[in-house]
Design an enzyme around this catalytic site. Structure first.
Site, PDB file in Angstrom:
ATOM      1  N   LYS A 227       0.851  -1.196   0.000  1.00 20.21           N
ATOM      2  CA  LYS A 227       0.000   0.000   0.000  1.00 20.21           C
ATOM      3  C   LYS A 227       0.884   1.243   0.000  1.00 20.21           C
ATOM      4  O   LYS A 227       1.899   1.282   0.707  1.00 20.21           O
ATOM      5  CB  LYS A 227      -0.889  -0.035   1.241  1.00 20.21           C
TER       6      LYS A 227
ATOM      7  N   SER B  32      -9.547   1.604   2.928  1.00 16.49           N
ATOM      8  CA  SER B  32      -8.677   2.371   2.067  1.00 16.49           C
ATOM      9  C   SER B  32      -7.587   1.559   1.360  1.00 16.49           C
ATOM     10  O   SER B  32      -6.957   2.064   0.436  1.00 16.49           O
ATOM     11  CB  SER B  32      -8.000   3.494   2.870  1.00 16.49           C
TER      12      SER B  32
ATOM     13  N   SER C 229      -9.618  -0.657   7.171  1.00 17.69           N
ATOM     14  CA  SER C 229      -9.090  -0.508   5.816  1.00 17.69           C
ATOM     15  C   SER C 229      -8.434  -1.722   5.177  1.00 17.69           C
ATOM     16  O   SER C 229      -8.144  -1.696   3.984  1.00 17.69           O
ATOM     17  CB  SER C 229      -8.090   0.647   5.771  1.00 17.69           C
TER      18      SER C 229
HETATM   19  N1  GLN Z   1     -13.074   3.841   6.544  1.00 12.52           N
HETATM   20  C1  GLN Z   1     -12.312   4.278   7.669  1.00 12.52           C
HETATM   21  C2  GLN Z   1     -11.915   5.727   7.496  1.00 12.52           C
HETATM   22  O1  GLN Z   1     -12.300   6.286   6.527  1.00 12.52           O
HETATM   23  C3  GLN Z   1     -11.134   3.397   7.896  1.00 12.52           C
HETATM   24  C4  GLN Z   1      -9.895   3.836   7.238  1.00 12.52           C
HETATM   25  C5  GLN Z   1      -8.677   3.036   7.617  1.00 12.52           C
HETATM   26  O2  GLN Z   1      -8.739   1.991   8.267  1.00 12.52           O
HETATM   27  N2  GLN Z   1      -7.518   3.575   7.247  1.00 12.52           N
HETATM   28  O3  GLN Z   1     -11.262   6.312   8.303  1.00 12.52           O
END
Ligand code: GLN
Length: 465
Positions: A62, A137, A161
């Site tokens: 990532k 994400s 994410s």
């Molecule tokens: N969907 C969550 C957010 O928008 C989780 C994001 C993550 O785990 N980086 O913060």
């Protein structure tokens, strides 16, 4: 032959590299999971031992995790030309075992989102349906794994994410116990919640990667590695959470099928009640944005990254850099974070959220006296279509309800594929007490036949034969 065996030595074989490159190029035209990739075997060290478990095996990273000489954009314009001068510990651990990072995967800007559409640099498509999002994400990591471009990829999980895109794309997604894996080299979004996680095509691969990257790192004082006496026995009792509601028909059906499957494998299923879970989303967004506002203060245009030009004072330069460099979602969260932290109001927001966090952790502790693992949906819907009918930004945040609880509590959780409905995959998650990853793998294995048809039609592994 195991999955990792079938990839072993790939990047040491010129002919295979050629076929591999062609495959990646043809799939990438459709899904765009990588922001950058380099498939040429040049990163495989010449004197690397052929007997290493990951020898010549490619993997994705990532793009908020540092790999020397690759860019480290975090999906943001503010870092779009930044090249990393060093490598994250988790990546280094894999490289030491012969694995080769071949590319950086797309993500929501700084990890903020649930679709990967918040990337400022690229739109990624779901390998099952190109007009749908791949989740986020860590969407690029999940899409690249599901489409067979790599057998595994690293992601990060701050509020879901890793698990959420895993369930949107149909692969495994492990969010380890907080601190099991070093965060050195992970660009910080919300430091007290996040951990480097793994997207894997199967359980054994995910487990092998976890055992390689779990490590007590002197460069990250919050890292433990794997503790002794970790709960590693099989589960007997699986809890399901009383408060689960609001599922789409497909998710609800798969959830019930998974419960039945667990019962048929001999597990006792009990209902557990954790009242504080009602406040997961407000607590998560208060703490995550507060930490984000501090962590993202370093992007000023002074030391690295993008700098707005033709500005006469430093103050104006910093303001213009941040204004032009950050996307709307990131700005929203920085503002929210400074709002909840402003003097005189901390009791009302930040400290209250910390109290809820404690109540959630204690709620899980109590629940794990009654059960060995917890089964829960990952997300209320399957992958959604981009554009019209899409979940609103607010609805996407509310949907973090099922995943962010494990981050607030610091406990491990793994998303597992549980079937295909209406042409899209479905996933559930198994959560356990701290350091119970091994137990999670055991129960996941018992459910693995539910995952056997979760393969997107786009995937082709014939080039590897
Ligand atoms: N969907 C969550 C957010 O928008 C989780 C994001 C993550 O785990 N980086 O913060």
């Amino acid at each position: 032959m195991t999955l990792l065996k079938s990839w072993h030595g790939l990047l040491a074989d010129m002919q295979k590299i050629d076929a591999y490159k062609k495959y990646v190029e043809s799939i990438e035209k459709q899904i765009s999971s990588f922001l950058e990739y380099a498939i040429d075997g040049s990163r495989l060290k010449e004197n690397s031992d052929k007997n290493l478990p990951f020898y010549g095996i490619p993997f994705g990273v990532k793009d908020n995790i540092a790999v020397k000489d690759f860019k480290l954009t975090c999906g943001s314009n503010i870092l779009k030309d930044f090249v990393s001068p060093y490598t994250a510990t988790a990546v280094k651990r894999l490289e030491e075992q012969g694995a080769v990072p071949v590319g950086k995967t797309n993500l929501d800007e700084f990890g903020m989102g649930s679709s990967t559409d918040n990337s400022a640099l690229l739109k990624s498509n779901n390998p099952w349906k190109l007009n749908s999002v791949c989740g986020g994400s860590s969407g690029g990591s999940a899409a690249s794994v599901a489409a067979g471009l790599v057998p595994f990829a690293l992601g990060s999980d701050t509020g879901g994410s890793v698990r959420q895109p895993a369930s949107f794309c149909g692969c495994y997604g492990l969010k380890p116990t907080y601190g099991a894996v070093s965060r050195f080299g992970l660009v910080a979004y919300a430091s007290s919640l996040e951990v480097v996680g793994i997207l894997g095509q199967d359980i054994e691969t995910t487990k092998a990667v976890f055992n390689t990257i779990a490590f007590e790192d002197e460069l990250d004082q919050t890292s433990f590695g794997i503790i002794e006496n970790a709960p590693s026995d099989d589960a007997a009792v699986i809890g399901i959470i009383k408060q689960v509601a609001g599922l789409s028909p497909q998710i609800e059906q798969s959830y019930n099928e998974t419960i039945e499957e667990l019962k048929s494998k001999g597990y006792k299923v009990v209902v557990i009640d954790i009242p504080a879970l009602e406040y997961v989303v407000p607590a998560y967004y208060t703490i995550a944005t507060a930490e984000a506002s501090a962590n993202l203060a370093r992007f000023t245009g002074i030391r690295y990254g993008f700098r707005a030009d033709d500005i006469d004072t430093q103050e104006k330069m910093v303001a213009a850099t941040r204004n032009q460099g950050f996307g709307d979602e990131v700005k929203l969260r920085i503002l929210l974070g400074t709002y909840v932290l402003r003097s005189g109001f901390q009791d009302q927001y930040y400290i209250r959220a910390q109290k809820i966090r404690t109540a959630i952790r204690q709620g899980f502790d109590r629940a794990f006296n009654e059960c060995d693992l917890i089964l829960s949906p990952v997300f209320p819907t399957q992958a959604f279509i981009r554009g019209e009918g899409e979940l609103s930004a607010f609805a996407q945040k509310m949907a973090d309800n099922f995943t962010a609880s494990a981050n607030l509590a610091g406990i491990p959780s793994m998303a597992i594929p549980t079937g295909v409905k209406d042409g899209l995959p479905v996933g559930m998650q198994l959560m356990g007490p701290e350091f119970s990853e091994e137990r999670i793998f055991k129960v996941a294995r018992k459910l693995s036949h539910m995952a056997k048809d979760v393969v997107p039609p786009i995937l082709d592994s014939s080039w590897r034969k």
